[in-house]
Design a protein around this motif. Structure first.
Motif, PDB file in Angstrom:
ATOM      1  N   LYS A 172       2.135  -9.586   0.967  1.00 25.26           N
ATOM      2  CA  LYS A 172       1.571  -8.249   0.793  1.00 25.26           C
ATOM      3  C   LYS A 172       1.289  -7.679   2.178  1.00 25.26           C
ATOM      4  O   LYS A 172       0.987  -8.428   3.104  1.00 25.26           O
ATOM      5  N   SER A 173       1.408  -6.377   2.296  1.00 23.36           N
ATOM      6  CA  SER A 173       1.047  -5.771   3.573  1.00 23.36           C
ATOM      7  C   SER A 173      -0.125  -4.820   3.330  1.00 23.36           C
ATOM      8  O   SER A 173      -0.466  -4.515   2.185  1.00 23.36           O
ATOM      9  N   TYR A 174      -0.757  -4.413   4.409  1.00 23.26           N
ATOM     10  CA  TYR A 174      -1.867  -3.470   4.267  1.00 23.26           C
ATOM     11  C   TYR A 174      -1.775  -2.429   5.368  1.00 23.26           C
ATOM     12  O   TYR A 174      -1.134  -2.643   6.389  1.00 23.26           O
ATOM     13  N   LYS A 175      -2.404  -1.295   5.087  1.00 23.28           N
ATOM     14  CA  LYS A 175      -2.438  -0.230   6.101  1.00 23.28           C
ATOM     15  C   LYS A 175      -3.850  -0.155   6.658  1.00 23.28           C
ATOM     16  O   LYS A 175      -4.813  -0.346   5.921  1.00 23.28           O
ATOM     17  N   ARG A 176      -3.964   0.109   7.931  1.00 23.22           N
ATOM     18  CA  ARG A 176      -5.289   0.280   8.532  1.00 23.22           C
ATOM     19  C   ARG A 176      -5.926   1.547   7.950  1.00 23.22           C
ATOM     20  O   ARG A 176      -5.233   2.498   7.603  1.00 23.22           O
TER      21      ARG A 176
END
Ligand SMILES: Nc1ncnc2c1ncn2[C@@H]1O[C@H](COP(=O)(O)OP(=O)(O)OP(=O)(O)O)[C@@H](O)[C@H]1O
Length: 145
Positions: free
Chosen positions: A14-18
Motif C-alpha cells: 500500500k502507498s500513502y500520500k503526505r
C-alpha cells in the motif's frame, strides 16, 4: 523462460500520500480515534468511564473548577491508553512475532503507565466526587467542598 518470469513476485504494497492540507491531517487524526474505538477494547472501557463521569457530573451539578479536575483525570487515562497502543504498534513493527526481552519491557512498562494513569484518575474522581455523593445521599459529610 522470458525475462518477465525472472522478476521476484513482490506483495503489492500500500502507498500513502503526505498530508497536503490541514483538513487532510485532521481527517487522519479522526481516523486514529476511530482505530482506537474499533480495535482497542480497553480504550472503549475508558470512553464508557468518561461518559459515566460526564453523566454523574451533570447530575451532581459540579462546579467549574471540579469539572476541570474531572476532565484532567479522565483525559489522563485516555492519553495513557493511546500512548500504550502506539508503543505496542511500534514494538510489533520492530520485532514482529519474535520474542524479545526489550519488547516485553516496552509493552509491560507501557501497560504499567496505563494502570498508574487509571489509579490517578480514580483518586482524583474520588476526591472530587465524594462531597457531592454524600450530599446526594443526604449524609452529612466529613469533608468540605
Ligand atoms: N515480542 C514480544 N517479546 C516478548 N514479550 C512480548 C512480545 N510481545 C508481547 N509480549 C508480552 O505479551 C504481553 C501481551 O502482548 P500483546 O501484544 O498481546 O499486548 P496486548 O495484550 O495487546 O496489550 P493490551 O491489552 O494493552 O492491548 C505483553 O504485555 C508482553 O509482556
Amino acid at each position: 523462460m522470458d525475462s518477465q518470469d525472472k522478476k521476484p513476485v513482490m506483495p503489492k504494497r500500500k502507498s500513502y500520500k503526505r498530508n497536503k492540507t490541514f483538513f487532510a491531517a485532521l481527517f487522519n487524526a479522526f481516523n486514529g480515534i476511530w482505530i482506537m474505538i474499533s480495535r482497542e477494547r480497553n480504550f472503549r472501557i475508558h470512553i464508557v468511564i468518561a461518559l459515566v463521569v460526564l453523566w454523574v457530573g451533570i447530575e451532581f451539578h459540579l462546579s467549574r473548577s471540579d469539572w476541570l479536575w474531572v476532565t484532567v483525570a479522565v483525559s489522563f487515562a485516555i492519553i495513557a491508553e493511546i500512548l500504550n497502543t502506539i508503543i505496542e504498534a511500534v514494538v510489533d513493527l520492530t520485532v514482529g512475532d519474535r520474542y524479545d526481552d526489550l519488547a516485553k519491557l516496552a509493552k509491560d512498562v507501557a501497560a504499567a503507565g496505563v494502570v498508574f494513569a487509571v489509579f490517578v484518575e480514580f483518586a482524583i474522581l474520588a476526591i472530587i466526587l465524594q462531597p457531592y455523593l454524600w450530599h446526594w445521599l443526604g449524609i452529612h459529610n466529613l469533608f468540605t467542598y
